[in-house]
Enzyme design. Structure first.
Site, short mmCIF file in Angstrom:
data_model
loop_
_atom_site.label_atom_id
_atom_site.label_comp_id
_atom_site.label_asym_id
_atom_site.label_seq_id
_atom_site.Cartn_x
_atom_site.Cartn_y
_atom_site.Cartn_z
N SER A 250 -6.71 4.05 -2.35
CA SER A 250 -6.65 2.64 -1.99
C SER A 250 -8.04 1.92 -2.58
O SER A 250 -7.84 0.71 -3.17
CB SER A 250 -6.67 2.57 -0.64
OG SER A 250 -5.30 3.01 0.01
N LYS B 13 -6.55 -1.80 7.52
CA LYS B 13 -6.72 -1.92 6.17
C LYS B 13 -7.77 -2.85 5.93
O LYS B 13 -7.57 -3.63 4.94
CB LYS B 13 -5.35 -2.28 5.40
CG LYS B 13 -4.46 -1.22 5.55
CD LYS B 13 -4.49 0.09 4.53
CE LYS B 13 -3.53 1.21 4.90
NZ LYS B 13 -3.80 2.17 3.73
N ASP C 86 -1.11 -0.48 -4.91
CA ASP C 86 -2.40 0.16 -5.19
C ASP C 86 -2.28 1.42 -5.62
O ASP C 86 -3.21 1.91 -6.43
CB ASP C 86 -3.46 0.10 -4.11
CG ASP C 86 -3.01 0.55 -2.84
OD1 ASP C 86 -1.65 0.91 -2.51
OD2 ASP C 86 -3.88 0.86 -1.75
N HIS C 87 -1.38 2.20 -5.26
CA HIS C 87 -1.28 3.60 -5.64
C HIS C 87 0.14 4.10 -5.03
O HIS C 87 0.82 3.35 -4.23
CB HIS C 87 -2.34 4.51 -5.09
CG HIS C 87 -2.40 4.43 -3.65
ND1 HIS C 87 -1.51 5.07 -2.71
CD2 HIS C 87 -3.48 4.03 -2.69
CE1 HIS C 87 -1.96 4.70 -1.33
NE2 HIS C 87 -3.08 4.08 -1.53
N HIS D 96 1.80 9.35 5.18
CA HIS D 96 0.66 10.21 5.17
C HIS D 96 1.35 11.38 6.25
O HIS D 96 0.70 12.37 6.20
CB HIS D 96 -0.60 9.61 5.58
CG HIS D 96 -1.47 9.14 4.45
ND1 HIS D 96 -1.48 9.99 3.27
CD2 HIS D 96 -2.11 8.15 4.05
CE1 HIS D 96 -2.33 9.24 2.40
NE2 HIS D 96 -2.62 8.21 2.92
N ASP E 23 1.74 3.18 3.60
CA ASP E 23 0.87 4.42 3.15
C ASP E 23 0.50 5.09 4.57
O ASP E 23 0.49 6.10 4.39
CB ASP E 23 -0.35 3.62 2.48
CG ASP E 23 -1.35 4.90 2.03
OD1 ASP E 23 -0.89 5.74 1.47
OD2 ASP E 23 -2.41 4.54 2.67
N ASP F 245 -5.28 14.10 2.18
CA ASP F 245 -5.41 14.16 0.78
C ASP F 245 -5.09 15.45 0.25
O ASP F 245 -5.30 15.61 -1.17
CB ASP F 245 -6.72 13.45 0.22
CG ASP F 245 -6.90 12.07 0.77
OD1 ASP F 245 -5.86 11.20 1.04
OD2 ASP F 245 -7.88 11.86 1.37
N HIS G 203 -1.61 11.00 -1.68
CA HIS G 203 -1.28 9.89 -2.69
C HIS G 203 -0.71 10.63 -4.05
O HIS G 203 -1.30 11.79 -4.08
CB HIS G 203 -2.29 9.04 -3.22
CG HIS G 203 -3.01 8.22 -1.94
ND1 HIS G 203 -4.45 7.86 -2.03
CD2 HIS G 203 -2.34 7.85 -0.80
CE1 HIS G 203 -4.59 7.10 -0.85
NE2 HIS G 203 -3.40 7.09 -0.13
N ARG H 120 -16.68 7.90 -0.31
CA ARG H 120 -16.01 6.61 0.10
C ARG H 120 -16.46 5.92 1.65
O ARG H 120 -16.46 6.97 2.41
CB ARG H 120 -14.57 6.86 0.20
CG ARG H 120 -13.74 5.60 0.41
CD ARG H 120 -12.14 5.68 -0.12
NE ARG H 120 -11.42 5.01 1.04
CZ ARG H 120 -10.10 5.11 0.91
NH1 ARG H 120 -9.42 5.79 -0.33
NH2 ARG H 120 -9.24 4.34 1.92
N ASP I 168 0.82 -1.23 0.19
CA ASP I 168 -0.11 0.03 -0.10
C ASP I 168 1.03 1.25 0.08
O ASP I 168 1.55 1.49 0.82
CB ASP I 168 -0.99 -0.09 1.34
CG ASP I 168 -2.21 0.85 1.04
OD1 ASP I 168 -2.23 1.57 0.49
OD2 ASP I 168 -3.29 0.09 1.37
N ASP J 52 -15.41 3.72 4.05
CA ASP J 52 -14.62 3.22 5.11
C ASP J 52 -14.30 4.21 6.22
O ASP J 52 -14.65 3.63 7.45
CB ASP J 52 -13.31 2.60 4.82
CG ASP J 52 -12.39 3.40 3.91
OD1 ASP J 52 -12.68 4.40 3.18
OD2 ASP J 52 -11.02 3.49 4.22
#
Length: 526
Positions: free
Chosen positions: A63, A328, A438-439, A401, A397, A154, A460, A258, A7, A260
């Site tokens: 993600s 995750k 994933d990114h 951040h 990941d 972000d 990201h 999103r 990740d 989550d």
């Protein structure tokens, strides 16, 4: 077959802001040199509801997108695509769930709009807040309260004032709405059962308990003086709205798309112990099991994807294990299985509790649960119980951040050590290991934008990601013939690659000698 998703591990030429290269991951580099590999594009172009064609497209990588494309074996339309197109076409303003709910708001009732206010395009977008305000204006609602969740992950770490100003401009233009509160996403968007943080935000929204400041700008200035970044803003009420918390029969709209990081807060609101029972609407589906959707109306329900990688393996009667740490959880469950939260037949899950963050929201152990994850993965390999094992290594990941190069370097080394142990175990068992990501993130933790040059970059990237197939020589020879590496080094591969994350699932199925369903538009690299 083991599929390991790193990740946040993007590819970029070596430079001072590339925490991956600076950490010198010797085992990853050895696998890259020794085994067939490819460079995969990991972003999507998404249409924006703006008039100027030159600025109507953004590129996003995150993600949810990464894991879903890997799991689906095809490029997908995501919620951001659907919502943006609905705004442009006008369908957003005709949405039955929204219109019915808005029409039922009585004169003494309030509309509460709760969400991450930024243009990051990962969890939300400010344009959707604007669309909701325009719809509220159509219904002549008089009490519209915006509960502003600050980003800083972000988006740049200290960009909240920009989005406060943009929100106020939207309010002035449309002529409706007030900013009632401001809270950092650390409190409002926890996803790892840190209920103390979620409850602090809940008390603000449900009881009006929190800091009280005259204006959002004053609150932000105070927080910056206290050396807080946007994501760490404590729950704060604006003086003029200090009594405008959620009351019985109010309507609450959560506008993150999103799911989550909004689940805990929505759960707290809809199950409030004082039984306020506000009408709760989520812009997209936050819960994929019917029982969890009690008392929640979904404006834009999901469309389900058939014949994913996990579904094909399940249909073959084979067993699979999905492994990650709790931060995750979503990634190896309903992201990878593309909206399916319930385990498929033959699917087991092993979720290891993430370590708690400190009181400042910082990760003190950048390895997180990587050692435990690789230990459990090796046990699963040796048990010979599973034909397919999915692993998410999430620490890189999470740590990247923070924008801290030293901590991020330690996270890289933890994954590098895990890859060495994992690859040896897979080869000893006669299996194949596919490594991808994933990114991007950790390969660019220093901002290079003119106005932010040298600042930590916490969000990201749009860089491509690696794919490495680790297998015994007989398979390696077969793979090598198909996965021809472009000459000219890494930079040339990054620039020239037209392969995408959609190619991962077909490649895995080929290695497993399983048929590739026609719904998968990605191409096997073997």
């Amino acid at each position: 077959m083991v599929l390991a998703i790193l990740d946040g591990w993007g590819l970029s030429p070596s430079w001072g802001g590339n925490a991956i290269e600076m950490a010198m991951p010797v085992h990853f580099n050895e696998l890259w040199r020794q085994y067939p590999h490819a460079v995969l594009q990991a972003l999507r172009a998404v249409h924006q509801p703006q008039k100027e064609e030159s600025s109507s497209w953004i590129r996003v990588g995150n993600s949810e997108i990464g894991h879903a494309i890997i799991g689906a074996g095809r490029l997908l339309r995501f919620d951001l695509d659907e919502l943006n197109e609905a705004v442009v076409s006008g369908a957003f303003f005709q949405n039955p769930a929204l219109r019915e709910s808005f029409s039922q708001i009585k004169d003494n009732g309030a509309l509460h709009l709760i969400g991450l206010v930024s243009d990051g395009g990962v969890h939300s977008h400010i344009n959707h807040l604007e669309a909701l305000l325009r719809l509220a204006k159509q219904f002549n609602l008089t009490k519209v309260l915006i509960h502003f969740i600050a980003d800083g992950i972000d988006t740049p770490q200290t960009s909240a004032l920009t989005f406060i100003q943009k929100t106020k401009e939207i309010i002035t233009t449309i002529g409706i709405g007030r900013i009632a509160s401001i809270t950092g996403r650390f409190y409002a968007m926890d996803r790892d059962s840190n209920w103390k943080n979620t409850s602090a935000c809940g008390r603000l929204l449900l009881q009006g308990k929190g800091l009280v400041v005259g204006q959002p700008e004053k609150a932000i200035a105070d927080f910056y003086r206290a050396k807080l970044t946007d994501d760490k803003f404590p729950p704060t009420l604006i003086t003029d709205c200090k009594n405008d918390f959620i009351r019985p029969n109010d309507t609450v709209v959560f506008f993150n798309f999103r799911p989550d990081r909004m689940r805990q807060l929505v759960t707290l609101i809809k199950k409030d112990e004082k039984n306020l029972q506000p009408k709760v609407i989520t812009l997209t589906s936050y819960f994929y099991q019917a029982d969890d959707n009690d008392n929640v109306k979904v404006a834009f329900p999901p469309s389900y994807v058939k014949n994913t990688l996990a579904a094909v393996i399940s249909a073959a009667g084979w067993r699979q294990c999905h492994l990650a740490e709790s931060e995750k959880y979503a990634h190896v469950t309903y992201f990878f299985n593309v909206g399916k939260e319930k385990p498929l037949d033959g699917e087991e899950r092993l979720i290891i509790n993430s370590l708690p963050v400190n009181k400042n929201g910082k990760i003190s152990q950048p390895e997180m649960r990587t050692p435990e994850i690789v230990d459990q993965a090796i046990k699963k390999i040796k048990s010979k119980k599973f034909e397919f094992i999915l692993i998410n290594f999430g620490n890189l990941d999470m740590v990247a951040h923070s924008g801290d190069p030293l901590l991020t370097g330690r996270a890289v080394k933890a994954i590098d050590k895990a890859l060495d142990e994992l690859s040896r175990a897979v080869l000893d068992a006669g299996g194949s290991l596919v490594i991808t990501a994933d990114h991007g993130n950790a390969e660019q933790i220093v901002n290079i934008a003119d106005d932010l040059a040298g600042d930590p970059e916490t969000f990201h990237t749009l860089n491509p990601v690696p794919l490495i197939v680790v297998a015994r020589p007989i398979k390696k020879n077969l793979i090598s013939q198909a996965m021809t590496v472009d000459r000219g080094g890494l930079l040339a591969e990054i620039v020239n690659s037209r392969r995408t994350l959609a190619d991962v699932a077909p490649t895995v199925l080929t290695l497993m000698n399983l048929p590739i369903p026609q719904e998968m538009t990605g191409k096997s690299l073997i």
